[in-house]
Design a protein around this motif. Structure first.
Motif, PDB file in Angstrom:
ATOM      1  N   GLY A 217     -17.439  -0.451  -4.346  1.00 58.71           N
ATOM      2  CA  GLY A 217     -18.170  -1.653  -4.720  1.00 58.71           C
ATOM      3  C   GLY A 217     -17.449  -2.913  -4.287  1.00 58.71           C
ATOM      4  N   LEU A 218     -18.072  -4.011  -4.591  1.00 60.97           N
ATOM      5  CA  LEU A 218     -17.478  -5.297  -4.272  1.00 60.97           C
ATOM      6  C   LEU A 218     -16.255  -5.545  -5.147  1.00 60.97           C
ATOM      7  N   PRO A 219     -15.239  -6.222  -4.585  1.00 64.01           N
ATOM      8  CA  PRO A 219     -14.048  -6.499  -5.386  1.00 64.01           C
ATOM      9  C   PRO A 219     -14.328  -7.490  -6.514  1.00 64.01           C
ATOM     10  N   ARG A 220     -13.884  -7.133  -7.705  1.00 63.67           N
ATOM     11  CA  ARG A 220     -14.004  -8.035  -8.862  1.00 63.67           C
ATOM     12  C   ARG A 220     -12.868  -9.046  -8.735  1.00 63.67           C
ATOM     13  N   THR A 221     -13.235 -10.304  -8.593  1.00 60.76           N
ATOM     14  CA  THR A 221     -12.278 -11.327  -8.179  1.00 60.76           C
ATOM     15  C   THR A 221     -12.330 -12.548  -9.071  1.00 60.76           C
ATOM     16  N   PHE A 222     -11.146 -13.015  -9.477  1.00 66.34           N
ATOM     17  CA  PHE A 222     -11.016 -14.291 -10.178  1.00 66.34           C
ATOM     18  C   PHE A 222     -10.458 -15.283  -9.169  1.00 66.34           C
TER      19      PHE A 222
END
Length: 158
Positions: free
Chosen positions: A2-7
């Motif tokens: 999946g897409l990277p979970r990014t802050f």
């Protein structure tokens, strides 16, 4: 995968760069995407503990931390440095994005906390940030950057 979970962390003076990243993400003609763990809206509070608690919750959702590095990022400690500390505590992958166009770690603007920790540094542009989000794995130490050939393969003029 999946897409990277990014802050995305940034100095308040660099909020326009974050807004631009959000525009890239929402533009179907630009191949740039990630799961944005940033706060949905600005916190309307002066309570530092409350603000930090809310930010920690969002950083804890992320596996990647993008640090937008502008001219004053290095000197911001109250929230910018603290967010980086939380991301490192959590073992987030760190991507330093230089707003001045530099393609490597710039010691004049980069916070010391992410120097020599295995992070990668790229210039502020959708193709190279998307490439780093997709391909970069943290190293144990050093300051990493992509060679000119990677930028050229992504369509940049060198």
């Amino acid at each position: 995968m999946g897409l990277p979970r990014t802050f995305v962390g940034f100095s308040s003076t660099d909020i326009r760069s974050y807004w631009l990243m959000s525009a890239w993400k929402n533009n179907s003609k630009i191949d740039f995407n990630f799961v944005d763990c940033q706060l949905a809206q600005e916190i309307n509070s002066e309570n530092e503990a409350y603000i930090k608690r809310k930010c920690r919750e969002r950083i804890n959702m992320a596996g990647t931390f993008i640090s937008l590095i502008g001219q004053d990022t290095k000197s911001k400690h109250k929230y910018v440095r603290w967010e980086l500390e939380v991301a490192l505590e959590k073992d987030c992958r760190i991507i330093g994005v230089n707003l001045d166009g530099t393609r490597y770690m710039n010691p004049n603007t980069c916070p010391k906390i992410i120097q020599d920790i295995g992070a990668i540094f790229v210039s502020f542009s959708p193709q190279i940030i998307a490439y780093a989000l997709k391909n970069y794995q943290m190293n144990d130490n050093g300051n990493w950057y992509y060679k000119d050939i990677v930028y050229q393969e992504l369509g940049y003029k060198i």
